[in-house]
Write an enzyme that holds these catalytic residues in place. Structure first.
Site, PDB file in Angstrom:
ATOM      1  CG  HIS A  39      -2.082   0.863   1.258  1.00 42.11           C
ATOM      2  ND1 HIS A  39      -2.416   1.703   0.224  1.00 42.11           N
ATOM      3  CD2 HIS A  39      -2.995   1.113   2.243  1.00 42.11           C
ATOM      4  CE1 HIS A  39      -3.477   2.423   0.561  1.00 42.11           C
ATOM      5  NE2 HIS A  39      -3.854   2.093   1.787  1.00 42.11           N
ATOM      6  CB  ILE A  83       8.653  -3.948 -10.153  1.00 46.38           C
ATOM      7  CG1 ILE A  83       9.201  -5.162 -10.913  1.00 46.38           C
ATOM      8  CG2 ILE A  83       9.571  -2.742 -10.277  1.00 46.38           C
ATOM      9  CD1 ILE A  83      10.577  -5.607 -10.557  1.00 46.38           C
ATOM     10  CG  MET A  84       7.694  -2.639  -3.982  1.00 46.09           C
ATOM     11  SD  MET A  84       6.093  -3.459  -3.822  1.00 46.09           S
ATOM     12  CE  MET A  84       6.573  -4.924  -2.916  1.00 46.09           C
ATOM     13  CG  HIS A 107      -4.318   0.663  -8.565  1.00 47.72           C
ATOM     14  ND1 HIS A 107      -5.675   0.599  -8.350  1.00 47.72           N
ATOM     15  CD2 HIS A 107      -3.817   1.508  -7.633  1.00 47.72           C
ATOM     16  CE1 HIS A 107      -5.979   1.382  -7.343  1.00 47.72           C
ATOM     17  NE2 HIS A 107      -4.872   1.945  -6.873  1.00 47.72           N
ATOM     18  CG  ASP A 130       2.792   4.628  -3.949  1.00 44.50           C
ATOM     19  OD1 ASP A 130       2.624   5.703  -3.373  1.00 44.50           O
ATOM     20  OD2 ASP A 130       2.086   3.616  -3.743  1.00 44.50           O
ATOM     21  NE  ARG A 183     -18.248 -11.510  12.730  1.00 48.90           N
ATOM     22  CZ  ARG A 183     -17.934 -12.722  12.298  1.00 48.90           C
ATOM     23  NH1 ARG A 183     -17.902 -13.003  10.991  1.00 48.90           N
ATOM     24  NH2 ARG A 183     -17.640 -13.677  13.168  1.00 48.90           N
TER      25      ARG A 183
HETATM   26  N1  COA Z   1       5.408  -6.244 -10.245  1.00 50.09           N
HETATM   27  C1  COA Z   1       5.410  -7.403 -10.912  1.00 50.09           C
HETATM   28  N2  COA Z   1       4.291  -8.095 -11.219  1.00 50.09           N
HETATM   29  C2  COA Z   1       3.129  -7.570 -10.824  1.00 50.09           C
HETATM   30  C3  COA Z   1       3.042  -6.360 -10.130  1.00 50.09           C
HETATM   31  C4  COA Z   1       4.236  -5.698  -9.846  1.00 50.09           C
HETATM   32  N3  COA Z   1       4.233  -4.536  -9.175  1.00 50.09           N
HETATM   33  N4  COA Z   1       1.751  -6.076  -9.864  1.00 50.09           N
HETATM   34  C5  COA Z   1       1.048  -7.082 -10.364  1.00 50.09           C
HETATM   35  N5  COA Z   1       1.866  -7.984 -10.941  1.00 50.09           N
HETATM   36  C6  COA Z   1       1.482  -9.214 -11.601  1.00 50.09           C
HETATM   37  C7  COA Z   1       1.066 -10.231 -10.549  1.00 50.09           C
HETATM   38  O1  COA Z   1       2.170 -10.999 -10.099  1.00 50.09           O
HETATM   39  C8  COA Z   1       0.076 -11.062 -11.322  1.00 50.09           C
HETATM   40  O2  COA Z   1       0.797 -11.927 -12.179  1.00 50.09           O
HETATM   41  P1  COA Z   1       0.271 -13.437 -12.428  1.00 50.09           P
HETATM   42  O3  COA Z   1      -1.102 -13.267 -13.003  1.00 50.09           O
HETATM   43  O4  COA Z   1       1.286 -13.991 -13.359  1.00 50.09           O
HETATM   44  O5  COA Z   1       0.262 -14.075 -11.068  1.00 50.09           O
HETATM   45  C9  COA Z   1      -0.619 -10.040 -12.217  1.00 50.09           C
HETATM   46  O6  COA Z   1       0.309  -8.967 -12.360  1.00 50.09           O
HETATM   47  C10 COA Z   1      -1.920  -9.530 -11.631  1.00 50.09           C
HETATM   48  O7  COA Z   1      -1.709  -8.907 -10.388  1.00 50.09           O
HETATM   49  P2  COA Z   1      -2.602  -9.158  -9.114  1.00 50.09           P
HETATM   50  O8  COA Z   1      -1.805  -9.928  -8.114  1.00 50.09           O
HETATM   51  O9  COA Z   1      -3.934  -9.706  -9.504  1.00 50.09           O
HETATM   52  O10 COA Z   1      -2.824  -7.717  -8.574  1.00 50.09           O
HETATM   53  P3  COA Z   1      -3.575  -7.366  -7.226  1.00 50.09           P
HETATM   54  O11 COA Z   1      -4.790  -6.634  -7.614  1.00 50.09           O
HETATM   55  O12 COA Z   1      -3.761  -8.499  -6.284  1.00 50.09           O
HETATM   56  O13 COA Z   1      -2.504  -6.435  -6.524  1.00 50.09           O
HETATM   57  C11 COA Z   1      -1.134  -4.637  -6.112  1.00 50.09           C
HETATM   58  C12 COA Z   1      -2.451  -5.086  -6.735  1.00 50.09           C
HETATM   59  C13 COA Z   1      -1.116  -3.115  -6.133  1.00 50.09           C
HETATM   60  C14 COA Z   1      -1.052  -5.125  -4.667  1.00 50.09           C
HETATM   61  C15 COA Z   1       0.015  -5.221  -6.944  1.00 50.09           C
HETATM   62  O14 COA Z   1      -0.029  -4.696  -8.250  1.00 50.09           O
HETATM   63  C16 COA Z   1       1.344  -4.928  -6.296  1.00 50.09           C
HETATM   64  O15 COA Z   1       1.785  -5.670  -5.395  1.00 50.09           O
HETATM   65  N6  COA Z   1       2.046  -3.827  -6.725  1.00 50.09           N
HETATM   66  C17 COA Z   1       3.281  -3.438  -6.101  1.00 50.09           C
HETATM   67  C18 COA Z   1       2.993  -2.658  -4.808  1.00 50.09           C
HETATM   68  C19 COA Z   1       2.491  -1.276  -5.077  1.00 50.09           C
HETATM   69  O16 COA Z   1       2.988  -0.566  -5.928  1.00 50.09           O
HETATM   70  N7  COA Z   1       1.503  -0.871  -4.294  1.00 50.09           N
HETATM   71  C20 COA Z   1       0.905   0.447  -4.377  1.00 50.09           C
HETATM   72  C21 COA Z   1      -0.462   0.350  -4.937  1.00 50.09           C
HETATM   73  S1  COA Z   1      -1.137   1.959  -5.258  1.00 50.09           S
END
Ligand code: COA
Length: 373
Positions: free
Chosen positions: A220, A254-255, A259, A310, A354
């Site tokens: 987040h 990769i952070m 989204h 971010d 809840r």
């Molecule tokens: N780097 C690499 N791969 C990524 C990625 C990232 N930042 N974000 C998503 N993916 C990949 C996932 O591994 C997944 O691959 P797969 O289908 O081969 O398993 C695919 O993209 C779909 O992602 P998903 O896990 O469904 O996304 P989510 O909705 O659960 O998660 C986040 C959303 C934001 C948590 C996720 O994109 C993430 O961890 N991003 C990095 C953290 C970040 O920047 N957070 C700030 C958000 S505003």
């Protein structure tokens, strides 16, 4: 519940109604109370947006002047809070400082009586920078700064306390715009957390403390700090590309990319990228920005993933002189008005949040007395 189950992470589930913002809705993009983020980030100021979120309408000129003056008047920290802040070690994470400061303020100035929910929201929005930078300077140099110094906006206050001098016009405008972008984002993890706490009829400080806790993690708000760690570890763009390709092969995250709600792009990212570019040019220091752009291209090409707010915020904040571990605390300063608007909305039509869990453990086990185990 496994990560593959249909309700994992509540993805795609509508868990409540809101009149505060739209995120990624077709044809609407990101709006705060009906105003587009493009208009707000280019034409308004953070104080206008905070007023909009807290008071439900844009202020006129005299309301804005009064609101600014009120926020300035709320910067001073009570002596008892300063004593708490002075006990926190210099190597504490600044998010933990804000979490502690918010909780301590809630014991000194609890909500209720003359302290309305709007008063608490404004007090926290105004004093988070005071808490953070009072602790920052005291824990490093034992110097007790004047936490009330620094212009008449939240952005100037923060940058002046941090750097000990008034910010450049560019840095001030860039931070102000970034605070607008970070101010509100519908039912994200920290806002939902604050709403859950509010739904138990708890006080506002508890809801904001919980929001800070949820925001801290790298999935987040903490993503901006993690993005900086990655970007700053390379001395050339080619080095960055090779390393990111390796990370993708190892299926590492990769952070600053991807989204939960946006599928094609994050409308906030282009705005902050432009500020990051201008600040880099102004500093005559393009490496970080160029590395970020290269990583951005690689992620688009290899995974069709886009930058979220971010990613380029990290570059912009770095060039404003903000230490990396303060990136997420800046997010807190901005988001407090958004969290608060959700606290008010939850209270106005409350039902305890809840949900139910799907049990996947063993059934009908025979109890074995302790001496026979
Ligand atoms: N780097 C690499 N791969 C990524 C990625 C990232 N930042 N974000 C998503 N993916 C990949 C996932 O591994 C997944 O691959 P797969 O289908 O081969 O398993 C695919 O993209 C779909 O992602 P998903 O896990 O469904 O996304 P989510 O909705 O659960 O998660 C986040 C959303 C934001 C948590 C996720 O994109 C993430 O961890 N991003 C990095 C953290 C970040 O920047 N957070 C700030 C958000 S505003």
């Amino acid at each position: 519940m496994t990560s593959g189950s249909r309700s994992a992470g509540l993805a795609g589930m509508v868990v409540g109604e809101t009149r505060i913002s739209t995120v990624g809705q077709e044809g609407h993009g990101l709006t705060y109370r009906g105003y587009s983020i493009e208009d707000l980030s280019s034409k308004s100021t953070f104080e206008e947006v905070a007023y909009l979120l807290i008071h439900d309408q844009l202020p006129n000129a005299s309301q804005l002047a009064d609101y600014r003056a009120q926020l300035v008047s709320m910067r001073a920290l009570p002596p008892a809070l300063k004593i708490v802040l002075e006990q926190i070690p210099s190597d504490a994470h600044p998010m933990d400082v804000l979490r502690t400061g918010c909780s301590a303020l809630g014991t000194i100035e609890p909500e209720g009586g003359e302290r309305s929910q709007e008063w608490v929201a404004d007090r926290l929005t105004s004093s988070f920078a005071s808490m953070l930078l009072y602790w920052y300077h005291f824990s490093r140099t034992a110097r007790r700064i004047d936490e009330t110094a620094g212009g008449d906006t939240i952005a100037e206050h923060f940058l002046t306390l941090l750097n000990g001098e008034a910010p450049s016009d560019l840095a001030r405008r860039a931070l102000d715009s970034s605070l607008i972008l970070y101010a509100e984002h519908e039912f994200n993890a920290s806002t939902f957390t604050a709403r859950v706490v509010t739904s138990t009829l708890a006080d506002q400080h508890s809801a904001i403390v919980a929001g800070i806790g949820a925001l801290r993690g790298p999935l987040h708000g903490g993503a901006n700090e993690a993005a900086m760690e990655l970007q700053s570890s390379f001395s050339t763009e080619d080095e960055a590309e090779t390393a990111v390709m390796g990370m993708l092969e190892r299926r590492e995250l990769i952070m600053g990319f991807g989204h939960r709600v946006y599928r094609d792009f994050d409308p906030r990212s282009a705005v902050i990228q432009e500020w990051a570019r201008q600040l880099s040019e102004d500093r005559e220091s393009m490496l970080l920005y160029d590395v970020a752009v290269r990583i951005d291209r690689v992620m688009k090409r290899e995974k069709n993933l886009f930058t979220n707010l971010d990613f380029y915020s990290a570059v912009a904040y770095h060039h404003m002189g903000i230490p990396t571990e303060m990136f997420t605390p800046v997010f807190v300063i901005a988001r407090t008005c958004g969290w608060s608007a959700h606290v008010f909305e939850q209270r106005a039509d409350n039902r305890l949040i809840r949900p139910a869990g799907e049990y996947t453990g063993p059934m009908e086990r025979e109890y074995v007395p302790i001496e026979q185990r």
